[in-house]
Design a protein around this motif. Structure first.
Motif, PDB file in Angstrom:
ATOM      1  N   GLU A   1       0.832  -1.205   0.000  1.00 17.21           N
ATOM      2  CA  GLU A   1       0.000   0.000   0.000  1.00 17.21           C
ATOM      3  C   GLU A   1       0.868   1.257   0.000  1.00 17.21           C
ATOM      4  OE1 GLU A   1      -3.605   2.077   2.633  1.00 17.21           O
ATOM      5  OE2 GLU A   1      -2.802   0.112   3.196  1.00 17.21           O
ATOM      6  N   LEU A   2       1.937   1.234   0.792  1.00 15.08           N
ATOM      7  CA  LEU A   2       2.851   2.377   0.830  1.00 15.08           C
ATOM      8  C   LEU A   2       3.530   2.573  -0.516  1.00 15.08           C
ATOM      9  CD1 LEU A   2       4.384   4.568   2.467  1.00 15.08           C
ATOM     10  CD2 LEU A   2       6.042   2.786   3.092  1.00 15.08           C
ATOM     11  N   SER A   3       3.913   1.479  -1.162  1.00 18.30           N
ATOM     12  CA  SER A   3       4.627   1.559  -2.438  1.00 18.30           C
ATOM     13  C   SER A   3       3.764   2.156  -3.551  1.00 18.30           C
ATOM     14  CB  SER A   3       5.119   0.173  -2.867  1.00 18.30           C
ATOM     15  OG  SER A   3       4.038  -0.662  -3.244  1.00 18.30           O
ATOM     16  N   GLN A   4       2.449   2.035  -3.417  1.00 20.02           N
ATOM     17  CA  GLN A   4       1.548   2.563  -4.444  1.00 20.02           C
ATOM     18  C   GLN A   4       1.565   4.085  -4.491  1.00 20.02           C
ATOM     19  OE1 GLN A   4      -2.059   0.601  -3.224  1.00 20.02           O
ATOM     20  NE2 GLN A   4      -1.685  -1.197  -4.506  1.00 20.02           N
ATOM     21  N   ALA A   5       2.058   4.690  -3.422  1.00 15.74           N
ATOM     22  CA  ALA A   5       2.179   6.146  -3.391  1.00 15.74           C
ATOM     23  C   ALA A   5       3.596   6.606  -3.701  1.00 15.74           C
ATOM     24  CB  ALA A   5       1.762   6.667  -2.010  1.00 15.74           C
ATOM     25  N   SER A   6       4.481   5.653  -3.994  1.00 13.97           N
ATOM     26  CA  SER A   6       5.872   5.985  -4.262  1.00 13.97           C
ATOM     27  C   SER A   6       6.057   6.410  -5.715  1.00 13.97           C
ATOM     28  CB  SER A   6       6.763   4.777  -3.969  1.00 13.97           C
ATOM     29  OG  SER A   6       8.092   4.993  -4.400  1.00 13.97           O
ATOM     30  N   PRO A   7       6.932   7.397  -5.959  1.00 14.68           N
ATOM     31  CA  PRO A   7       7.220   7.774  -7.348  1.00 14.68           C
ATOM     32  C   PRO A   7       7.968   6.674  -8.101  1.00 14.68           C
ATOM     33  CG  PRO A   7       8.702   8.912  -5.832  1.00 14.68           C
ATOM     34  CD  PRO A   7       7.661   8.246  -4.997  1.00 14.68           C
ATOM     35  N   GLN A   8       8.588   5.761  -7.362  1.00 17.33           N
ATOM     36  CA  GLN A   8       9.282   4.636  -7.985  1.00 17.33           C
ATOM     37  C   GLN A   8       8.289   3.476  -8.100  1.00 17.33           C
ATOM     38  OE1 GLN A   8      12.505   4.548  -5.061  1.00 17.33           O
ATOM     39  NE2 GLN A   8      13.942   5.085  -6.674  1.00 17.33           N
ATOM     40  N   ARG A   9       7.620   3.400  -9.210  1.00 18.07           N
ATOM     41  CA  ARG A   9       6.545   2.433  -9.388  1.00 18.07           C
ATOM     42  C   ARG A   9       7.051   0.992  -9.386  1.00 18.07           C
ATOM     43  NH1 ARG A   9       3.046   3.907 -14.435  1.00 18.07           N
ATOM     44  NH2 ARG A   9       1.764   2.238 -13.511  1.00 18.07           N
ATOM     45  N   TRP A  10       8.334   0.803  -9.658  1.00 18.89           N
ATOM     46  CA  TRP A  10       8.883  -0.550  -9.687  1.00 18.89           C
ATOM     47  C   TRP A  10       8.916  -1.214  -8.313  1.00 18.89           C
ATOM     48  CZ3 TRP A  10      13.053  -1.386  -6.620  1.00 18.89           C
ATOM     49  CH2 TRP A  10      13.892  -0.307  -6.327  1.00 18.89           C
ATOM     50  N   VAL A  11       8.785  -0.420  -7.233  1.00 19.63           N
ATOM     51  CA  VAL A  11       8.829  -1.012  -5.898  1.00 19.63           C
ATOM     52  C   VAL A  11       7.639  -1.944  -5.689  1.00 19.63           C
ATOM     53  CG1 VAL A  11       8.822  -0.557  -3.420  1.00 19.63           C
ATOM     54  CG2 VAL A  11      10.130   0.936  -4.952  1.00 19.63           C
ATOM     55  N   GLU A  12       6.447  -1.505  -6.098  1.00 25.17           N
ATOM     56  CA  GLU A  12       5.288  -2.386  -5.986  1.00 25.17           C
ATOM     57  C   GLU A  12       5.462  -3.615  -6.876  1.00 25.17           C
ATOM     58  OE1 GLU A  12       0.398  -2.445  -6.323  1.00 25.17           O
ATOM     59  OE2 GLU A  12       1.527  -0.787  -7.231  1.00 25.17           O
ATOM     60  N   SER A  13       5.989  -3.413  -8.067  1.00 24.13           N
ATOM     61  CA  SER A  13       6.242  -4.552  -8.959  1.00 24.13           C
ATOM     62  C   SER A  13       7.197  -5.543  -8.309  1.00 24.13           C
ATOM     63  CB  SER A  13       6.820  -4.066 -10.291  1.00 24.13           C
ATOM     64  OG  SER A  13       5.908  -3.226 -10.975  1.00 24.13           O
ATOM     65  N   MET A  14       8.224  -5.035  -7.642  1.00 30.76           N
ATOM     66  CA  MET A  14       9.192  -5.894  -6.961  1.00 30.76           C
ATOM     67  C   MET A  14       8.514  -6.728  -5.878  1.00 30.76           C
ATOM     68  SD  MET A  14      12.367  -4.737  -4.508  1.00 30.76           S
ATOM     69  CE  MET A  14      11.217  -3.972  -3.335  1.00 30.76           C
ATOM     70  N   LEU A  15       7.678  -6.084  -5.050  1.00 31.16           N
ATOM     71  CA  LEU A  15       6.995  -6.805  -3.980  1.00 31.16           C
ATOM     72  C   LEU A  15       6.078  -7.889  -4.540  1.00 31.16           C
ATOM     73  CD1 LEU A  15       6.066  -3.777  -1.670  1.00 31.16           C
ATOM     74  CD2 LEU A  15       7.825  -5.518  -1.242  1.00 31.16           C
ATOM     75  N   LEU A  16       5.362  -7.571  -5.606  1.00 25.83           N
ATOM     76  CA  LEU A  16       4.452  -8.539  -6.222  1.00 25.83           C
ATOM     77  C   LEU A  16       5.212  -9.688  -6.874  1.00 25.83           C
ATOM     78  CD1 LEU A  16       1.931  -6.050  -7.859  1.00 25.83           C
ATOM     79  CD2 LEU A  16       1.431  -7.612  -5.965  1.00 25.83           C
ATOM     80  N   LEU A  17       6.250  -9.357  -7.635  1.00 27.83           N
ATOM     81  CA  LEU A  17       7.006 -10.380  -8.350  1.00 27.83           C
ATOM     82  C   LEU A  17       7.698 -11.328  -7.380  1.00 27.83           C
ATOM     83  CD1 LEU A  17       7.686 -11.184 -11.288  1.00 27.83           C
ATOM     84  CD2 LEU A  17       9.782  -9.825 -11.074  1.00 27.83           C
ATOM     85  N   ALA A  18       8.246 -10.785  -6.297  1.00 30.33           N
ATOM     86  CA  ALA A  18       8.907 -11.627  -5.296  1.00 30.33           C
ATOM     87  C   ALA A  18       7.909 -12.574  -4.648  1.00 30.33           C
ATOM     88  CB  ALA A  18       9.571 -10.754  -4.240  1.00 30.33           C
ATOM     89  N   LEU A  19       6.690 -12.103  -4.419  1.00 28.40           N
ATOM     90  CA  LEU A  19       5.713 -12.930  -3.720  1.00 28.40           C
ATOM     91  C   LEU A  19       5.122 -14.018  -4.612  1.00 28.40           C
ATOM     92  CD1 LEU A  19       4.494 -13.033  -0.846  1.00 28.40           C
ATOM     93  CD2 LEU A  19       2.489 -11.865  -1.772  1.00 28.40           C
ATOM     94  N   VAL A  20       4.778 -13.692  -5.859  1.00 25.81           N
ATOM     95  CA  VAL A  20       4.118 -14.701  -6.699  1.00 25.81           C
ATOM     96  C   VAL A  20       5.100 -15.706  -7.301  1.00 25.81           C
ATOM     97  CG1 VAL A  20       2.201 -13.170  -7.275  1.00 25.81           C
ATOM     98  CG2 VAL A  20       4.180 -13.303  -8.814  1.00 25.81           C
ATOM     99  N   THR A  21       6.390 -15.354  -7.385  1.00 27.87           N
ATOM    100  CA  THR A  21       7.371 -16.301  -7.936  1.00 27.87           C
ATOM    101  C   THR A  21       8.194 -16.994  -6.860  1.00 27.87           C
ATOM    102  OG1 THR A  21       9.169 -14.671  -8.172  1.00 27.87           O
ATOM    103  CG2 THR A  21       7.604 -14.879 -10.012  1.00 27.87           C
ATOM    104  N   GLY A  22       8.360 -16.388  -5.685  1.00 28.52           N
ATOM    105  CA  GLY A  22       9.140 -17.000  -4.614  1.00 28.52           C
ATOM    106  C   GLY A  22      10.625 -17.084  -4.907  1.00 28.52           C
ATOM    107  N   GLN A  23      11.138 -16.222  -5.790  1.00 29.04           N
ATOM    108  CA  GLN A  23      12.545 -16.322  -6.188  1.00 29.04           C
ATOM    109  C   GLN A  23      13.432 -15.341  -5.410  1.00 29.04           C
ATOM    110  OE1 GLN A  23      13.341 -18.962  -8.294  1.00 29.04           O
ATOM    111  NE2 GLN A  23      11.181 -19.282  -7.787  1.00 29.04           N
ATOM    112  N   ARG A  24      14.744 -15.575  -5.510  1.00 35.72           N
ATOM    113  CA  ARG A  24      15.726 -14.763  -4.801  1.00 35.72           C
ATOM    114  C   ARG A  24      15.933 -13.408  -5.490  1.00 35.72           C
ATOM    115  NH1 ARG A  24      17.848 -19.902  -5.369  1.00 35.72           N
ATOM    116  NH2 ARG A  24      18.133 -21.100  -3.425  1.00 35.72           N
TER     117      ARG A  24
END
Length: 358
Positions: free
Chosen positions: A163-186
């Protein structure tokens, strides 16, 4: 009575030999047998240090074809080896010296001390093989006890970070959180995921191919094909949904995680933004320095969520042994106070005792 054996420390012995060599050099030419002069001169030669061997050892590591990040990590650990024992003659270091050096690390850095011991062992193994040492003083030292102090990441915390990342100017932060969670990768695998890693198999199923960067001494990492339709019900998104989120989070570029301009993102930036967000959500005093959940903890959270949904988490994480997967699924006490229902056999139906209310 038997004579008492006399022990001389290496430094004193080297000094004595140098005095003898100087005395021989001052004697008239031809008065000392060449064999004697050669033996004393060789013994009095300056002792080679561990640091001198490490110079050669690091060059050997570079020639073994390790990846740049692996070399960087090993050099970082070898820097501790140099600091602790580098100026000592390589033949003079004893197991007691190794133990004393390892004890200088606090308990919070037990993982570092274990890596230092492993690197010292490897360096001495190569030194013995190359004639620089006669024995390996680290061979019989037990690794320091490792106590895991890093906290697990709670799902509620991850949701707040998103939720905090959605207000961040760096939009990739939310993408990072989502990608890490749905793929489970390092982290390293997240940073290198590309759109052209998406392929269609023989059955017409779209998958995301991941060749894990961690090689675990095999020379290659686990190779996974994650179906794009794999869905994490906990957040109501599939791998395909997250990839589309990544596609629209920045200007076009080859990698899933990209800066606003489309360029790739350094691994260190992924970790730093993760820490910035979790410390903002929890507060700066929530954890001690070495206890903060890192980006890697999303991998454990992913495993726990998928495990609850019946997904083969061992395959998803790329583990050869189930025991390693169990370590990731372990929530380290987060659910210790949760009531755990004993499941009823499928052949039974629950019956309310007579005279009680349902």
């Amino acid at each position: 009575p038997l004579p008492v054996p006399m022990t001389i420390d290496p430094a004193s012995l080297a000094s004595m030999l140098e005095v003898m060599a100087a005395a021989l050099r001052a004697m008239p030419a031809g008065s000392v047998p060449p064999a004697v002069a050669a033996m004393v001169g060789q013994a009095a030669a300056p002792a080679r240090t561990l640091g001198e061997w490490l110079d050669l050892h690091e060059r050997q590591l570079q020639d073994k074809g390790y990846k740049a990040q692996t070399l960087k990590n090993r050099r970082s650990v070898l820097a501790h080896v140099r600091r602790l024992w580098g100026d000592r003659p390589i033949a003079s270091i004893k197991p007691l010296d190794v133990s004393a050096g390892l004890k200088t690390f606090p308990a919070s850095r037990s993982s570092t001390s274990r890596r230092v011991l492993a690197e010292l062992r490897d360096a001495y193994t190569e030194a013995v093989a190359n004639g620089w040492a006669e024995h390996n003083p680290a061979a019989l030292i037990k690794p320091p006890r490792h106590r895991v102090i890093r906290a697990r990441l709670r799902f509620e915390t991850w949701l707040a970070m998103r939720e905090l990342s959605q207000a961040s100017p760096q939009r990739w932060v939310e993408s990072m959180l989502l990608l890490a969670l749905v793929t489970g990768q390092r982290r390293a695998d997240l940073a290198k995921m590309r759109f052209d890693d998406i392929v269609v198999d023989d059955a017409g199923v779209q998958v995301l191919r991941v060749e894990q960067q961690k090689e675990a001494g095999k020379g290659y990492g686990a190779r996974l094909e994650i179906p794009l339709d794999l869905r994490l019900e906990a957040i109501g998104m599939s791998v395909r949904d997250v990839i589309e989120h990544c596609r629209h989070s920045a200007k076009p570029g080859p990698t899933l995680l990209r800066k606003a301009g489309g360029g790739p993102i350094e691994q260190s930036s992924l970790s730093q933004r993760f820490h910035d967000h979790i410390s903002t959500v929890l507060g700066e005093q929530a954890h001690k320095r070495h206890e903060w959940p890192s980006l890697h903890e999303v991998r454990s959270l992913s495993a726990r969520l998928y495990e609850a949904e019946g997904v083969d988490t061992q395959a998803l994480l790329g583990h050869k042994h189930r025991e390693m997967t169990e370590e990731y699924i372990d929530d380290r006490g987060l659910s210790a106070k949760t009531w755990k229902r004993v499941p009823m056999p499928a052949s039974h139906t629950e019956r309310q005792p007579t005279g009680t209310t349902p």
